[in-house]
Design an enzyme around this catalytic site. Structure first.
Site, mmCIF file in Angstrom:
data_model
loop_
_atom_site.group_PDB
_atom_site.id
_atom_site.type_symbol
_atom_site.label_atom_id
_atom_site.label_comp_id
_atom_site.label_asym_id
_atom_site.label_seq_id
_atom_site.Cartn_x
_atom_site.Cartn_y
_atom_site.Cartn_z
ATOM 1 C CB CYS A 156 -7.333 26.390 -7.501
ATOM 2 S SG CYS A 156 -5.816 26.601 -8.458
ATOM 3 C CG HIS A 304 -8.227 22.440 -7.787
ATOM 4 N ND1 HIS A 304 -8.298 22.842 -9.097
ATOM 5 C CD2 HIS A 304 -6.966 22.763 -7.366
ATOM 6 C CE1 HIS A 304 -7.146 23.381 -9.458
ATOM 7 N NE2 HIS A 304 -6.324 23.340 -8.426
ATOM 8 C CG ASN A 334 -4.001 23.268 -11.211
ATOM 9 O OD1 ASN A 334 -5.043 23.866 -11.430
ATOM 10 N ND2 ASN A 334 -3.335 23.400 -10.081
#
Length: 378
Positions: A156, A304, A334
């Site tokens: 990520c 993020h 996500n």
């Protein structure tokens, strides 16, 4: 060709040890796992972002859809994560197709063609090809044989670290590179356990792309960064190799090899949450210091897109109103390395982010890796 986050330190050979040198840091945290982390930091780089694009699959799985096959509810998911739906690849759909679509949009905004690109970096942990997708994306959009392409794996944090890597290539002394395309793309729906309600609710698929250039008379746009990693925490978020025994008949006793296979994604959610809320505000402040910019000069905070509660806590600890937080988490979930460029693309195209705006970006995730960069858009 694939480059791990740890290998970025090799760029010292190109850009000079002072700009990207890893060094041990003394973290005030009493948890011993964070007393051996590596850190890299730098100030302004002579380049700027000029184009952004994104793409997501058409198939949508809503929270209500999840109610039909796991024990959960729309209200439970939304309250704890901020996610309402996620988009997923299905059948024969390819991640690199999304990457190419996002790349074309970024090039169009930048006013460039694929032939103008000197380098393509694809940040991904879930490529279509284990050897990497960057070269396939470069070929699909029409890059020339002179374009260098490689993948970078940092989960990520990948897009952030890939952007910094591009900046180093573009700003190192004597560089002949002018334009770099950075793609962040992931399809973690392929790797989550869809029977595990704690993880399958979180992840979606997508891609984003950004063009960075060192051409023109504009002020630098990558103003400073800071990045860390600590392998002591790698077990908190993993997708581990778990091959099946494969004996082959060799003279004497058989040789037992391993036939390739990976486990499903596993995450210690509580530990990742504590790690993110503790370390992200710190690394943002380090990046601001490297850029010689105060929090008051930041127009937008772009994190993020993992969990709305993490965003709320980080904004509060940075002393920033939540109105300055860019988020599309509710619609996409996500998307790992795609989350930052996907959110930025929507913010730019909607007019929320304007040319000259200062954006504080931070990524965090498996590795453990985390970092922040301060960016002036356009």
């Amino acid at each position: 060709m694939k480059i791990s986050a740890a290998s970025i330190a090799l760029l010292n050979l190109v850009v000079g040890a002072s700009a990207f040198a890893p060094m041990q840091t003394a973290n005030s945290n009493t948890n011993d796992r964070y007393n051996t982390e590596l850190m890299a930091a730098s100030g302004k780089m002579n380049c700027r972002p000029i184009g952004i694009g994104s793409a997501a699959p058409e198939t949508i799985i809503t929270n209500v859809d999840l109610e039909s096959f796991i024990e959960t509810s729309d209200e439970w998911i939304a309250a704890r994560t901020g996610i309402s739906q996620r988009r997923v690849l299905t059948g024969d759909e390819k991640l690199r197709t999304l990457g190419a679509k996002a790349a074309r949009q970024a090039l169009d905004m930048a006013g460039l063609s694929a032939e103008d690109l000197d380098m393509v970096i694809c940040a991904t942990s879930s490529p279509d090809d284990m050897f990497g997708d960057a070269t396939a994306i470069a070929a699909e959009i029409g890059c020339t044989k002179a374009t260098v392409g490689f993948d970078l794996t940092a989960a990520c944090s990948g897009f952030l670290l890939a952007s910094v890597t591009a900046g180093q290539f573009l700003s190192c002394p004597g560089t002949k590179l002018q334009n770099v395309l950075v793609v962040g793309a992931d399809a973690l729906s392929r790797w989550v356990d869809w029977d595990d309600r704690n993880s399958c609710i979180l992840f979606g698929d997508g891609a984003g792309a950004m063009v960075i250039t060192n051409q023109g008379e504009e002020e630098p746009g990558l103003l400073g960064f800071s990045a860390h990693s600590n392998g002591e925490g790698y077990g908190d978020l993993t997708c581990l190799y778990n091959g099946d025994p494969r004996p082959i008949s060799t003279p004497g006793e058989d040789t037992i090899l391993s036939s390739g296979k990976y486990q499903k994604l596993e995450m210690n959610g509580q530990e990742v949450y504590k790690f993110a809320t503790r370390e992200v505000p710190r690394v943002l402040k380090e990046a601001l210091e490297a850029a010689d910019i105060s929090v008051d000069e930041v127009d937008w905070l772009l994190l993020h897109q993992a969990n709305i509660r993490i965003m709320e806590i980080v904004a509060k600890r940075m002393g920033m109103p939540f109105e300055k937080v860019i988020t599309n988490l509710s619609s996409y979930g996500n998307t790992s390395a795609a989350s930052i460029p996907l959110a930025l693309d929507e913010a730019v195209r909607s007019g929320q982010v304007k040319k000259g705006d200062v954006i504080a970006c931070a990524g965090f995730g498996a590795g453990l890796t985390w970092g922040a960069t301060i960016m002036r858009w356009g």
